[in-house]
Design an enzyme around this catalytic site. Structure first.
Site, PDB file in Angstrom:
ATOM      1  N   LYS A   1       2.853   9.495   8.399  1.00 53.59           N
ATOM      2  CA  LYS A   1       2.167   9.057   9.621  1.00 53.59           C
ATOM      3  C   LYS A   1       2.744   9.562  10.957  1.00 53.59           C
ATOM      4  CE  LYS A   1      -0.718   5.528   7.810  1.00 53.59           C
ATOM      5  NZ  LYS A   1      -0.422   4.866   6.536  1.00 53.59           N
TER       6      LYS A   1
ATOM      7  N   PHE B   1       0.862  -1.186   0.000  1.00 50.40           N
ATOM      8  CA  PHE B   1       0.000   0.000   0.000  1.00 50.40           C
ATOM      9  C   PHE B   1       0.895   1.232   0.000  1.00 50.40           C
ATOM     10  CE2 PHE B   1      -2.381   3.488   1.947  1.00 50.40           C
ATOM     11  CZ  PHE B   1      -3.439   3.552   1.052  1.00 50.40           C
TER      12      PHE B   1
ATOM     13  N   ASP C   1       9.370   2.577   1.524  1.00 52.26           N
ATOM     14  CA  ASP C   1       8.195   3.270   2.045  1.00 52.26           C
ATOM     15  C   ASP C   1       8.122   2.975   3.544  1.00 52.26           C
ATOM     16  OD1 ASP C   1       5.695   4.024   2.947  1.00 52.26           O
ATOM     17  OD2 ASP C   1       4.645   3.428   1.119  1.00 52.26           O
TER      18      ASP C   1
HETATM   19  C1  LIG Z   1      -0.653   5.252   5.145  1.00 59.30           C
HETATM   20  C2  LIG Z   1       0.360   4.826   4.165  1.00 59.30           C
HETATM   21  C3  LIG Z   1       0.545   5.525   2.960  1.00 59.30           C
HETATM   22  C4  LIG Z   1      -0.320   6.687   2.536  1.00 59.30           C
HETATM   23  O1  LIG Z   1      -0.242   7.778   3.394  1.00 59.30           O
HETATM   24  P1  LIG Z   1      -1.336   8.951   3.294  1.00 59.30           P
HETATM   25  O2  LIG Z   1      -0.855   9.977   4.277  1.00 59.30           O
HETATM   26  O3  LIG Z   1      -2.650   8.354   3.662  1.00 59.30           O
HETATM   27  O4  LIG Z   1      -1.333   9.455   1.903  1.00 59.30           O
HETATM   28  C5  LIG Z   1       1.553   5.100   2.113  1.00 59.30           C
HETATM   29  N1  LIG Z   1       2.329   4.046   2.432  1.00 59.30           N
HETATM   30  C6  LIG Z   1       2.173   3.359   3.574  1.00 59.30           C
HETATM   31  C7  LIG Z   1       3.076   2.207   3.870  1.00 59.30           C
HETATM   32  C8  LIG Z   1       1.175   3.707   4.468  1.00 59.30           C
HETATM   33  O5  LIG Z   1       1.002   2.981   5.589  1.00 59.30           O
END
Ligand SMILES: *Cc1c(COP(=O)(O)O)cnc(C)c1O
Length: 391
Positions: free
Chosen positions: A246, A130, A217
Site C-alpha cells: 500500500k 485480511f 502484515d
Molecule cells: C490491502 C491489504 C492486503 C492486500 O494487498 P493487495 O495489494 O491488494 O494484494 C493484504 N493485507 C492487508 C492488511 C491489506 O490491507
C-alpha cells in the site's frame, strides 16, 4: 460516466471518475473537488501528485524502466538498505502487491518449517483478518466473503481469535506442526481492530518459546500510517517477518517481504522470484516516499493529525447514541456504529468527502499524512454531521 461493458464485474464503483489530484484534494471529470480521507485505501500517504514522487518516477521513466532480477538493480539495493535501516530488519524481497508480499511470507514460513523437518507446516491466522485475494492469502484471511466459491482452499492454516493470547497458547499445547503466525498489528479491512497493549510482546515471547516465526502484515499499517514507520514500533518487540505494500509506493504498485535473523536466511537462490518485483521504476518511487516522510517529519505529523482527528470525533460524537466506539492508531481511524451504514459513503461523496465503510458498520478514515489542520477539521465536521444525521 457510462462505464464500459468490457470490465469484469469484480467491483461496483461509485459513479465518479477522478481526473487529477493535488495533496489531499481530488478533482473529478466535471471539475468538482473532493477532500480525500481514504488515500486510495492507505496507498497515497503523501497525497496525490506529490512533486518528489512525480519527479522520481518521471526521471526514472526517462532513463530505465525495467531490466530484470537477472541483473543488479541499484534502486532496489538502495531501497532495501533504507527499509532495513528504518525497520531494523535484515533482508527484503520485493513484490508487486500486498497479496504477493504475503505469499512470499507464507512460502518463507513453509520452507522454514521444512528446513526444521516439519513435513506439514501450519501457519496460525486470525479471525477478521485480511491478507489478500490470491488462493493462499484468501485462505489466510478470516473473512468468508473472500473465500466463498473459491474452494478448495489451501491447506496448512490454523485459525484463532484476534487479540487472544490464551487461545494461541492453547494451540501451542495441542499442535506440533505450527511454524509461524501471520497477523495484522491492527486490522484494517476487519474494522480498525486494535490489539491490547502488550499483546505483541506476549506474542513475541510465545513465538520465541515455540520457535514460531512472528510475521506481521503491515501492508495497511506500515509506512507511517499509524504515526511510526511500522505499527510494531509502538511496542517493545520485533517481528521475524513483515510485509508491506500500500503506502510504500504512494500509488506505484510495489510490495515487500522483510525478514530478520534466522528468517532472513531461509530463501536461497531459486526458491522464489518475480519478474517485475523491485524494478527500477517502482523502487525509485518508494525511495522518494521514504526520503519525503523523513525530510518532512511526517511520522510526528501523522501522530499529531491522528490525535487532532480522534479528539475532534470524540468531542463531537460523545453523546450520540448509535456510535458504539471510536478507535484508531495515528491516521488509521474507525468509527463503529450500531448498524450497517454503507450509504454513508455516497452521502459523503455528495458532500465532497471520500471515506470508506468496512466490516459493515465501521466508518474508516485513512487520510494522507500531508493533511493541513484545516483539512483535518473539515473531515471531522463533515463526518460528524453525516453520522449525526444517519443514526
Ligand atoms: C490491502 C491489504 C492486503 C492486500 O494487498 P493487495 O495489494 O491488494 O494484494 C493484504 N493485507 C492487508 C492488511 C491489506 O490491507
Amino acid at each position: 460516466m457510462a462505464g464500459s461493458e468490457h470490465l469484469m464485474t469484480t467491483y461496483a464503483p461509485l459513479p465518479v471518475c477522478f481526473d487529477h489530484g493535488a495533496g489531499a484534494v481530488l478533482s473529478d471529470s466535471n471539475g468538482k473537488t473532493y477532500l480525500d480521507a481514504l488515500s486510495g485505501i492507505a496507498v497515497c500517504g503523501l497525497g496525490h501528485a506529490h512533486p518528489a514522487v512525480s519527479k522520481a518516477i518521471s526521471e526514472q521513466a526517462s532513463r530505465l524502466l525495467h531490466t530484470s532480477n537477472l541483473y543488479c538493480i541499484q534502486n532496489q539495493q538502495t531501497l532495501a538498505d533504507k527499509l532495513c535501516r528504518i525497520s531494523a530488519m535484515d533482508k527484503v524481497f520485493f513484490s508487486n502487491s500486498g497479496a504477493e508480499a504475503n505469499e512470499a511470507a507464507i512460502k518463507l514460513a513453509r520452507l522454514y518449517g521444512h528446513q526444521k523437518g516439519i513435513e506439514n507446516p501450519a501457519i496460525i491466522v486470525t479471525d477478521g483478518s485480511f491478507h489478500g485475494r490470491t488462493m493462499a492469502t484468501l485462505t489466510a484471511s478470516g473473512n468468508r466473503k473472500v473465500q466463498a466459491g473459491f474452494e478448495p482452499l489451501v491447506q496448512g492454516f490454523i485459525r484463532a481469535p484476534y487479540n487472544d493470547i490464551e487461545s494461541l497458547k492453547n494451540i501451542a499445547q495441542n499442535s506440533a506442526n505450527v511454524v509461524a503466525i501471520l497477523i495484522e498489528p491492527a486490522q484494517g479491512e476487519g474494522g480498525i481492530n486494535l490489539l491490547d497493549k502488550n499483546f505483541l510482546e506476549q506474542l513475541r515471547t510465545l513465538c520465541d518459546e515455540q520457535e514460531w516465526l512472528l510475521m506481521l502484515d503491515e501492508i495497511q499499517t506500515g509506512m507511517g500510517r499509524t504515526g511510526e514507520w511500522f505499527a510494531f514500533q509502538h511496542n517493545n518487540m520485533h517481528p521475524d517477518v513483515m510485509t508491506l505494500a500500500k503506502g510504500l509506493g504512494n500509488g506505484v504498485p510495489i510490495g515487500a517481504c522483510l525478514a530478520k535473523g534466522k528468517a532472513a536466511e531461509v530463501f536461497q537462490p531459486g526458491n522464489h522470484g518475480s519478474t517485475f518485483g523491485g524494478n527500477p521504476l517502482t523502487c525509485a518511487a518508494a525511495n522518494a516516499v521514504i526520503d519525503t516522510i523523513e525530510e518532512q517529519k511526517l511520522l510526528a505529523r501523522a501522530r499529531e493529525l491522528g490525535n487532532r482527528i480522534m479528539t475532534g470525533l470524540e468531542k463531537n460524537l460523545a453523546d450520540i447514541e448509535g456510535v458504539k466506539d471510536i478507535r484508531g492508531l495515528g491516521l488509521m481511524i474507525g468509527i463503529e456504529l450500531d448498524r450497517d451504514c454503507p450509504e454513508l459513503v455516497q452521502q459523503a461523496l455528495d458532500k465532497g468527502l471520500l471515506i470508506n465503510v468496512t466490516a459493515g458498520s465501521v466508518v474508516r478514515l485513512l487520510p494522507p499524512l500531508i493533511l493541513t489542520d484545516e483539512q483535518a477539521d473539515q473531515i471531522i465536521t463533515t463526518v460528524c454531521d453525516l453520522i449525526k444525521a444517519f443514526v
